[in-house]
Design a protein around this motif. Structure first.
Motif, PDB file in Angstrom:
ATOM      1  N   PHE A 134      -9.714  52.220   0.198  1.00  0.00           N
ATOM      2  CA  PHE A 134      -8.897  51.587   1.241  1.00  0.00           C
ATOM      3  C   PHE A 134      -7.476  52.127   1.171  1.00  0.00           C
ATOM      4  O   PHE A 134      -7.086  52.771   0.194  1.00  0.00           O
ATOM      5  N   ASP A 135      -6.708  51.834   2.212  1.00  0.00           N
ATOM      6  CA  ASP A 135      -5.325  52.313   2.244  1.00  0.00           C
ATOM      7  C   ASP A 135      -4.390  51.446   1.420  1.00  0.00           C
ATOM      8  O   ASP A 135      -3.212  51.776   1.277  1.00  0.00           O
ATOM      9  N   LEU A 136      -4.887  50.337   0.871  1.00  0.00           N
ATOM     10  CA  LEU A 136      -4.077  49.417   0.077  1.00  0.00           C
ATOM     11  C   LEU A 136      -4.850  49.042  -1.176  1.00  0.00           C
ATOM     12  O   LEU A 136      -6.043  48.725  -1.110  1.00  0.00           O
ATOM     13  N   SER A 137      -4.179  49.064  -2.307  1.00  0.00           N
ATOM     14  CA  SER A 137      -4.842  48.769  -3.571  1.00  0.00           C
ATOM     15  C   SER A 137      -4.998  47.259  -3.759  1.00  0.00           C
ATOM     16  O   SER A 137      -4.073  46.487  -3.462  1.00  0.00           O
ATOM     17  N   PRO A 138      -6.156  46.789  -4.249  1.00  0.00           N
ATOM     18  CA  PRO A 138      -6.343  45.356  -4.495  1.00  0.00           C
ATOM     19  C   PRO A 138      -5.631  44.911  -5.766  1.00  0.00           C
ATOM     20  O   PRO A 138      -5.243  45.734  -6.610  1.00  0.00           O
ATOM     21  N   THR A 139      -5.475  43.610  -5.911  1.00  0.00           N
ATOM     22  CA  THR A 139      -4.874  43.067  -7.132  1.00  0.00           C
ATOM     23  C   THR A 139      -5.908  42.877  -8.233  1.00  0.00           C
ATOM     24  O   THR A 139      -5.582  42.965  -9.417  1.00  0.00           O
TER      25      THR A 139
END
Length: 267
Positions: A134-139
């Motif tokens: 994805f374009d954003l990393s998860p926490t």
């Protein structure tokens, strides 16, 4: 050979919402290759097939590409067909799957409630293979029986998340669930399974056997309201009941038709 088929919008309060599923009531099992061809021709995320066996119904689910272990929305659709059009008596239906065991659906007015086994998860590192999907990393990241679960900071992050389907398809899993705490509801999610022939599933009942136990523990409450933020959107009510998860929603009829399989039957 003619075969009845229904198309149902599951987890929907109107047509063109929720998740469409095809349902084929069978008198006996057809060859697996034909079931897969029907699902591929339907080109929906799932086609459910069932056969009555004494006081229960054996059920199987196919994407356009593969048979899967469990499908919530197509089970809800199959129950809707049985209650509404196939003259099932009573307010509960007992399904059985060789892959997932006993599954029941109860009816209360328009509301249908699935009773499924939970899919518990274990926390794993956020690896580059997951981060790069994805374009954003998860926490946080978790692994369940069939899927990965990625947790994000906000509902807006889930809504705006941009998937890389080829990277998701390369993972050793059915797909990826992404989720965050909701602003109006308890939690929100999306689900991606390009390896199974479904880039983004509109509403995924089986994913909530992972999501409901996770958020019940995080929020300290057994009953939860949820939304899946696909373009069609779908709304679910979940309740954790010990070793089972209850997932409720409504369904709407879109289509009743017949498949013409004479050419296949003459082979």
């Amino acid at each position: 050979m003619q075969q009845k088929i229904y198309q149902i919008d599951a987890f929907a309060d109107r047509v063109f919402a929720g998740n469409p599923a095809a349902v084929c009531p069978l008198q006996e099992w057809l060859p697996d290759s034909l079931l897969q061809q029907i699902a591929m021709e339907n080109n929906l995320s799932e086609t459910a097939f069932y056969v009555k066996e004494r006081d229960r119904y054996q059920i199987r689910w196919f994407t356009p590409r593969v048979e899967v272990d469990l499908c919530g929305h197509a089970t809800l659709a199959a129950a809707f067909v049985l209650f509404s059009f196939e003259k099932h008596a009573g307010s509960s239906i007992h399904f059985y799957s060789d892959r997932s065991g006993d599954l029941t659906v109860c009816k209360d007015g328009d509301q249908l409630t699935l009773n499924f086994p939970p899919d518990p998860v274990r926390e794993i590192p956020v690896t580059d293979n997951l981060r790069n999907c994805f374009d954003l990393s998860p926490t946080k990241a978790f692994a369940g029986k069939s899927d990965y679960l990625l947790v994000y900071d906000s509902e807006a992050a889930i809504q705006n998340l941009q998937p890389h389907f080829e990277r998701i398809a390369a993972l050793p899993a059915r797909g990826i669930i992404v989720t965050a705490k909701g602003t109006q509801l308890d939690f929100v999610s999306r689900f991606f399974a390009p390896g199974a022939g479904i880039n983004e599933d509109p509403v995924t009942g089986s994913a909530h056997t992972t999501l409901a136990p996770y958020w019940a523990e995080q929020l300290g409450k057994p009953t939860l309201r949820a939304a899946q933020l696909s373009s069609r959107k779908g709304y679910l009510y979940c309740r954790c009941e010990g070793e089972r998860v209850a997932i409720s929603g409504t369904a709407k009829l879109y289509l009743i038709g017949e498949l013409f399989l004479d050419e296949w039957a003459q082979r």
